[in-house]
Scaffold this active site. Structure first.
Site, PDB file in Angstrom:
ATOM      1  N   TYR A 153       0.826  -1.201   0.000  1.00 28.58           N
ATOM      2  CA  TYR A 153       0.000   0.000   0.000  1.00 28.58           C
ATOM      3  C   TYR A 153       0.864   1.257   0.000  1.00 28.58           C
ATOM      4  O   TYR A 153       0.612   2.200  -0.766  1.00 28.58           O
ATOM      5  CB  TYR A 153      -0.919  -0.028   1.219  1.00 28.58           C
ATOM      6  CG  TYR A 153      -1.909   1.119   1.286  1.00 28.58           C
ATOM      7  CD1 TYR A 153      -2.971   1.185   0.394  1.00 28.58           C
ATOM      8  CD2 TYR A 153      -1.801   2.116   2.251  1.00 28.58           C
ATOM      9  CE1 TYR A 153      -3.896   2.234   0.451  1.00 28.58           C
ATOM     10  CE2 TYR A 153      -2.710   3.156   2.318  1.00 28.58           C
ATOM     11  CZ  TYR A 153      -3.756   3.206   1.419  1.00 28.58           C
ATOM     12  OH  TYR A 153      -4.665   4.242   1.479  1.00 28.58           O
ATOM     13  N   THR A 188     -14.314   3.902   7.038  1.00 24.34           N
ATOM     14  CA  THR A 188     -14.679   3.209   5.801  1.00 24.34           C
ATOM     15  C   THR A 188     -14.448   1.713   5.967  1.00 24.34           C
ATOM     16  O   THR A 188     -13.873   1.250   6.956  1.00 24.34           O
ATOM     17  CB  THR A 188     -13.824   3.700   4.622  1.00 24.34           C
ATOM     18  OG1 THR A 188     -12.449   3.343   4.862  1.00 24.34           O
ATOM     19  CG2 THR A 188     -13.937   5.211   4.446  1.00 24.34           C
TER      20      THR A 188
END
Length: 253
Positions: A153, A188
């Site tokens: 990431y 989220t």
């Protein structure tokens, strides 16, 4: 079907990738509130139907397309858009480097870098023909600071940050407005995956400490207006006090 309201971006069109939920869904709503006709991508018909129900008052349009589907993405972007929000991303694989496979690492970069590049590449011709266009790449603090377990990431977001600068370097003089925006730690589904991993300090943050997705979404929409012209080409962070004030967000507590 309802139509977008009038606003500072009235008459413009936008594509938001990964708009089924979380930050993407909030970006669709925030842009619609400024008068934009928004199209957003989703990965399944089920997520499309749910998102369209949630966004029924916006007049937004959904397209089933995984952003790593090159022909599918090309078809979506063939319509030409004034605004591109590169939001779709994955945080997986999460794990220390020796625990990751090359295949999983490459798949992460395919979504988080290559597909973002492809979306920009496909969006630019229509923008350049108009002499204007706005691109907001959803960045991350991980682009600049490593976190244990996030090698894929972090590498992807670091590459995306340099891609933002490259777009500005090559096309800024031709009316292309590009920004990278780190949205902070927001509530989220991705944060749910991070909490489940338990692998670094971010995973230990309680859900109550996470910011609502509506705040960075409001800043994304604001960046697409002329009010943000002085920030073109920069990597920005939603937590910056002066930036929050300019975008009409409340101070951080």
């Amino acid at each position: 079907m309802n139509t977008p309201s009038s606003g500072p971006l009235s008459g413009q069109t936008a594509l938001v990738t990964g708009g089924a939920r979380g930050l993407g869904l909030a970006c669709v709503r925030a842009l619609s509130a400024l008068g934009v006709q928004v199209t957003f991508t989703v990965r399944t018909p089920e997520s499309r139907d749910k998102a369209l129900t949630d966004l029924a008052d916006t007049g937004a349009r959904a397209v089933v397309c995984d952003i790593t589907d090159r022909p599918g993405l090309a078809e979506v972007l063939s319509a030409g858009f004034d605004i591109l929000v590169n939001n779709a991303a994955v945080v997986t694989p999460i794990g220390r480097i020796t625990d990751l496979s090359t295949e999983d690492f490459a798949a992460s970069l395919d979504t988080n870098v290559t597909a973002q590049f492809d979306a920009i590449r496909l969006a630019l011709p229509a923008m350049l023909a108009r002499g204007r266009g706005s691109i907001v790449n959803i960045s991350s603090g991980a682009a600049h600071r490593p976190q244990e377990g996030w090698a894929a990431y972090c590498a992807g977001k670091a590459a995306l940050a340099m891609l933002t600068k490259s777009v500005h370097h090559e096309y800024g003089a031709q009316g292309i407005r590009v920004f990278g925006l780190a949205p902070g730690t927001i509530d989220t589904g991705m944060q749910g995956q991070i909490r489940a991993s338990g692998i670094n300090p971010v995973s230990q943050m309680p859900r109550s400490a996470l910011a609502p997705a509506e705040q960075p979404a409001q800043m994304v929409a604001w960046l697409c207006t002329a009010a943000a012209d002085g920030l073109i080409g920069q990597e920005l962070d939603v937590r910056t006090p002066a930036l929050r004030e300019a975008a009409g967000l409340p101070p951080l507590t």
